[in-house]
Design a protein around this motif. Structure first.
Motif, PDB file in Angstrom:
ATOM      1  N   LEU A  12     -35.174  34.667 -27.594  1.00  0.00           N
ATOM      2  CA  LEU A  12     -35.454  33.893 -28.805  1.00  0.00           C
ATOM      3  C   LEU A  12     -36.134  34.718 -29.883  1.00  0.00           C
ATOM      4  N   TYR A  13     -36.898  35.742 -29.501  1.00  0.00           N
ATOM      5  CA  TYR A  13     -37.575  36.540 -30.521  1.00  0.00           C
ATOM      6  C   TYR A  13     -36.595  37.470 -31.249  1.00  0.00           C
ATOM      7  N   GLN A  14     -35.381  37.560 -30.754  1.00  0.00           N
ATOM      8  CA  GLN A  14     -34.335  38.306 -31.461  1.00  0.00           C
ATOM      9  C   GLN A  14     -33.424  37.366 -32.242  1.00  0.00           C
ATOM     10  N   LEU A  15     -32.962  36.334 -31.580  1.00  0.00           N
ATOM     11  CA  LEU A  15     -32.089  35.335 -32.202  1.00  0.00           C
ATOM     12  C   LEU A  15     -32.604  33.964 -31.815  1.00  0.00           C
ATOM     13  N   TYR A  16     -33.193  33.280 -32.774  1.00  0.00           N
ATOM     14  CA  TYR A  16     -33.805  31.981 -32.504  1.00  0.00           C
ATOM     15  C   TYR A  16     -32.748  30.881 -32.592  1.00  0.00           C
ATOM     16  N   LEU A  17     -32.678  30.069 -31.554  1.00  0.00           N
ATOM     17  CA  LEU A  17     -31.756  28.932 -31.546  1.00  0.00           C
ATOM     18  C   LEU A  17     -32.502  27.703 -32.049  1.00  0.00           C
ATOM     19  N   HIS A  18     -32.285  27.404 -33.332  1.00  0.00           N
ATOM     20  CA  HIS A  18     -32.936  26.228 -33.918  1.00  0.00           C
ATOM     21  C   HIS A  18     -32.408  24.960 -33.263  1.00  0.00           C
ATOM     22  N   HIS A  19     -31.091  24.877 -33.155  1.00  0.00           N
ATOM     23  CA  HIS A  19     -30.485  23.761 -32.423  1.00  0.00           C
ATOM     24  C   HIS A  19     -28.988  23.985 -32.234  1.00  0.00           C
ATOM     25  N   TRP A  20     -28.442  23.296 -31.279  1.00  0.00           N
ATOM     26  CA  TRP A  20     -27.002  23.072 -31.171  1.00  0.00           C
ATOM     27  C   TRP A  20     -26.807  21.589 -30.877  1.00  0.00           C
ATOM     28  N   ILE A  21     -25.743  21.025 -31.395  1.00  0.00           N
ATOM     29  CA  ILE A  21     -25.431  19.617 -31.123  1.00  0.00           C
ATOM     30  C   ILE A  21     -23.933  19.458 -30.891  1.00  0.00           C
ATOM     31  N   LEU A  22     -23.583  18.504 -30.048  1.00  0.00           N
ATOM     32  CA  LEU A  22     -22.196  18.216 -29.693  1.00  0.00           C
ATOM     33  C   LEU A  22     -21.840  16.818 -30.175  1.00  0.00           C
ATOM     34  N   ILE A  23     -20.821  16.723 -31.015  1.00  0.00           N
ATOM     35  CA  ILE A  23     -20.441  15.456 -31.652  1.00  0.00           C
ATOM     36  C   ILE A  23     -18.981  15.146 -31.361  1.00  0.00           C
ATOM     37  N   LYS A  24     -18.714  13.907 -31.004  1.00  0.00           N
ATOM     38  CA  LYS A  24     -17.334  13.457 -30.796  1.00  0.00           C
ATOM     39  C   LYS A  24     -16.752  12.948 -32.120  1.00  0.00           C
ATOM     40  N   TYR A  25     -15.497  13.296 -32.372  1.00  0.00           N
ATOM     41  CA  TYR A  25     -14.834  12.751 -33.558  1.00  0.00           C
ATOM     42  C   TYR A  25     -13.347  12.582 -33.256  1.00  0.00           C
ATOM     43  N   TYR A  26     -12.661  11.855 -34.142  1.00  0.00           N
ATOM     44  CA  TYR A  26     -11.232  11.603 -33.965  1.00  0.00           C
ATOM     45  C   TYR A  26     -10.473  12.216 -35.129  1.00  0.00           C
ATOM     46  N   GLN A  27      -9.506  13.023 -34.788  1.00  0.00           N
ATOM     47  CA  GLN A  27      -8.721  13.782 -35.769  1.00  0.00           C
ATOM     48  C   GLN A  27      -7.363  13.109 -35.969  1.00  0.00           C
ATOM     49  N   PRO A  28      -6.925  12.933 -37.222  1.00  0.00           N
ATOM     50  CA  PRO A  28      -5.619  12.293 -37.459  1.00  0.00           C
ATOM     51  C   PRO A  28      -4.477  13.136 -36.902  1.00  0.00           C
ATOM     52  N   THR A  29      -3.505  12.474 -36.323  1.00  0.00           N
ATOM     53  CA  THR A  29      -2.352  13.179 -35.754  1.00  0.00           C
ATOM     54  C   THR A  29      -1.094  13.039 -36.592  1.00  0.00           C
ATOM     55  N   LEU A  30      -1.043  12.008 -37.445  1.00  0.00           N
ATOM     56  CA  LEU A  30       0.167  11.753 -38.215  1.00  0.00           C
ATOM     57  C   LEU A  30       0.028  12.105 -39.686  1.00  0.00           C
ATOM     58  N   ASN A  31      -1.173  11.954 -40.227  1.00  0.00           N
ATOM     59  CA  ASN A  31      -1.408  12.214 -41.639  1.00  0.00           C
ATOM     60  C   ASN A  31      -2.651  13.083 -41.778  1.00  0.00           C
ATOM     61  N   ALA A  32      -2.431  14.386 -41.943  1.00  0.00           N
ATOM     62  CA  ALA A  32      -3.543  15.331 -41.966  1.00  0.00           C
ATOM     63  C   ALA A  32      -4.461  15.142 -43.156  1.00  0.00           C
ATOM     64  N   SER A  33      -4.007  14.409 -44.174  1.00  0.00           N
ATOM     65  CA  SER A  33      -4.852  14.194 -45.352  1.00  0.00           C
ATOM     66  C   SER A  33      -5.941  13.155 -45.106  1.00  0.00           C
ATOM     67  N   LEU A  34      -5.823  12.398 -44.031  1.00  0.00           N
ATOM     68  CA  LEU A  34      -6.835  11.393 -43.711  1.00  0.00           C
ATOM     69  C   LEU A  34      -8.100  12.072 -43.201  1.00  0.00           C
ATOM     70  N   PRO A  35      -9.260  11.501 -43.506  1.00  0.00           N
ATOM     71  CA  PRO A  35     -10.514  12.104 -43.015  1.00  0.00           C
ATOM     72  C   PRO A  35     -10.694  11.821 -41.534  1.00  0.00           C
ATOM     73  N   PRO A  36     -11.459  12.660 -40.852  1.00  0.00           N
ATOM     74  CA  PRO A  36     -11.763  12.382 -39.442  1.00  0.00           C
ATOM     75  C   PRO A  36     -12.683  11.176 -39.317  1.00  0.00           C
ATOM     76  N   ILE A  37     -12.695  10.583 -38.151  1.00  0.00           N
ATOM     77  CA  ILE A  37     -13.567   9.443 -37.853  1.00  0.00           C
ATOM     78  C   ILE A  37     -14.559   9.883 -36.783  1.00  0.00           C
ATOM     79  N   PHE A  38     -15.838   9.734 -37.066  1.00  0.00           N
ATOM     80  CA  PHE A  38     -16.841  10.134 -36.092  1.00  0.00           C
ATOM     81  C   PHE A  38     -16.948   9.103 -34.980  1.00  0.00           C
ATOM     82  N   GLY A  39     -17.040   9.593 -33.764  1.00  0.00           N
ATOM     83  CA  GLY A  39     -17.227   8.718 -32.608  1.00  0.00           C
ATOM     84  C   GLY A  39     -18.704   8.480 -32.381  1.00  0.00           C
TER      85      GLY A  39
END
Length: 540
Positions: free
Chosen positions: A225-252
């Motif tokens: 940590l004194y070389q590279l400090y890990l402030h945080h990591w987080i894991l988030i679920k979301y849903y990605q459009p499969t038919l229309n890529a212009s649509l925004p993702p939806i967070f789970g």
């Protein structure tokens, strides 16, 4: 000795007892026991092996991703190497309902082994060969006379599963996959705070049992940590459009509690990540990949956010990891707006690509890092109980609902706050200075507590959740490093204690008022601290 031992899952084929010589600790004795069992399997040329133990710390030692040169680590490495030679081998933790409460802190088993009914406790076993390595502290011996609790004995049961049909049945064993994030390239003093979309993740409908992560260099070695400090990591679920890529993702979104898309991570940690348990105990699991959860025209994906600060050559390591604004020469936030006068440090001052002030003349090259993450999971089946994920925030500004005025219940989570120094106290009293921050709120739908853990920064002491009337629900305390190696860096938060209550023993009622209390040592000022609390709840 026993006569034939058989039960619905198979027959006892081998039994071996051996004294474990001078273990230095309980976990060392258990790991030695597992090692003896793996050696026995190799001698008998067994394959398709499942190795189980109900001592969780032994599982963590064997499946650890960072190098440990101690007695336990050397044994664990030996086990890992031997398992590679056993085809289709798995190593996992299993909960034993027969564990005596007296030994719950160590998950040490207490069994009587004098009848097939005892073997019937293992009702979920259906693998071809199973080895159960148990450290028999406080275990009843074969003649039913109790052994001294300090006498480690190895008891190995090799069970040959019954073949009800020509095809061997396989236990739904915990699977493990290890991945690397995209590379993180940094110069001394630089900050990386990026979102990585559609990361590598187990496919299919599964139950996540744990998610552990750490920063490694390009050679795969743990970075201190004194070389590279890990402030945080987080894991988030979301849903990605499969038919229309212009649509925004939806967070789970998780079950709560913050309004908007704030603090919606399923897992998350910071500098404490290496020594903080994330294991979801049996029979519970976090749902992933359920096709019925995805909106029409979308598919489930996972996002990983990693915030890391390269502190090589900086003028003030603590100031840099606390994102003190003057060290980053920041006066405006990410939207270009002036920072509030009382905001002297936090996320707005260590943005992606920013640099903390370096010592004069310091030179250092660009380095490449990765977040190495390990996912343990089960294929979903009806025996798994799903949990609901909550992230609680001590900075939450709660707005109570008022239907007559059109006001809805809201949780405006501020995520971070400032801790002022107790400058008016004497030097002697400063060692006892504690800044306490709290918030009260209600959960519309409660449940049984399965797991709880806090997230605090340097200076943090503890964070606790209380129920109505002040009853204890869970308290999580910081562990500070005392050395130089990665995972034990002196002065850094290297671990947080966790809560694993006995199943059904801690319940949060629907609509119950909860209070979250965060405590920091305030002998010096702290900028951009957090007081988060993650809990998993299951329906009664």
């Amino acid at each position: 000795m026993f006569g034939p031992l058989s039960f619905k899952h198979g027959n006892l084929t081998s039994l071996k007892g051996k004294r474990i010589s001078q273990p230095i600790s309980v976990v060392h004795g258990e790991v030695l026991a597992v090692l003896e069992g793996v050696k026995l399997l190799a001698e008998k040329n067994f394959s398709n092996v499942l190795v189980e133990t109900d001592y969780l710390l032994a599982v963590q030692a064997v499946t650890a991703t960072q190098e440990d040169l101690g007695y336990v680590g050397i044994c664990a490495t030996d086990i890992r190497e031997r398992l590679k030679n056993l085809a289709i081998s798995e190593f996992s933790h299993v909960y034993r309902s027969a564990n005596h409460p007296k030994y719950k802190p160590h998950l040490i088993p207490v069994y009587e082994l004098d009848a097939p009914a005892t073997l019937g406790k293992f009702s979920s076993i259906s693998a071809e060969f199973i080895i159960l390595a148990q450290l028999a502290c406080a275990m009843v011996n074969l003649s039913k006379s109790r052994l001294p609790p300090y006498l480690p004995i190895l008891l190995l049961l090799l069970l040959l599963a019954s073949a009800h049909n020509s095809q061997a049945k396989t236990k739904n064993a915990v699977k493990t996959k290890v991945y690397l994030s995209p590379k993180i390239e940094l110069e001394p003093g630089m900050v990386s705070n990026k979102n990585y979309l559609a990361i590598d993740f187990p496919q299919g409908h599964v139950a996540i049992k744990s998610f552990d992560a750490e920063l490694v260099d390009q050679d795969g070695k743990s970075v201190p940590l004194y070389q590279l400090y890990l402030h945080h990591w987080i894991l988030i679920k979301y849903y990605q459009p499969t038919l229309n890529a212009s649509l925004p993702p939806i967070f789970g979104n998780i079950s709560g509690v913050c309004s908007g898309n704030f603090l919606i991570q399923y897992f998350g940690s910071g500098s404490e990540t290496r020594k903080t348990l994330s294991h979801v105990p049996d029979p519970y699991g976090i749902v992933s990949g359920n096709p019925s959860d995805a909106p029409a025209g979308y598919e489930e994906k996972w996002l990983l956010n990693v915030h890391a600060i390269d502190t090589r050559g900086v003028v003030d390591k603590v100031g840099c990891l606390e994102c003190t604004c003057d060290l980053y020469n920041m006066t405006r936030d990410e939207n270009g707006l002036p920072l509030p006068p009382d905001y002297y440090g936090g996320l707005s001052c260590c943005l992606d690509g920013s640099r903390c002030r370096l010592k004069g003349g310091h030179q250092g090259g660009n380095r490449t890092y990765y977040l190495k993450y390990t996912v343990r999971y089960l294929d979903w089946d009806t025996s798994i109980v799903p949990v609901r994920v909550f992230v609680l925030d001590v900075t939450d500004i709660v707005t109570k609902a008022n239907s007559s005025q059109g006001i809805v219940y809201r949780h405006d989570c501020q995520v971070e706050y400032q801790v002022k120094s107790c400058s008016n106290t004497s030097l002697l009293d400063k060692n006892c200075c504690t800044d306490t921050k709290s918030v009260s709120f209600t959960l519309p739908k409660g449940g049984n507590l399965v797991y709880g853990v806090g997230h605090l920064h340097v200076g943090g002491e503890s964070i606790a959740l209380y129920g109505q009337g002040g009853r204890d629900i869970c308290k999580s305390t910081t562990k500070y490093g005392t050395g130089h190696k990665a995972g034990n860096e002196a002065g850094y938060v290297v671990g947080m204690s966790t809560c694993y209550p006995k199943r059904g023993s801690v319940k949060i009622s629907d609509g119950e008022t909860l209070t979250l209390v965060s405590k920091y040592n305030s002998a010096r000022r702290h900028a951009g601290v957090m007081g988060l609390f993650n809990i998993l709840l299951a329906d009664s």
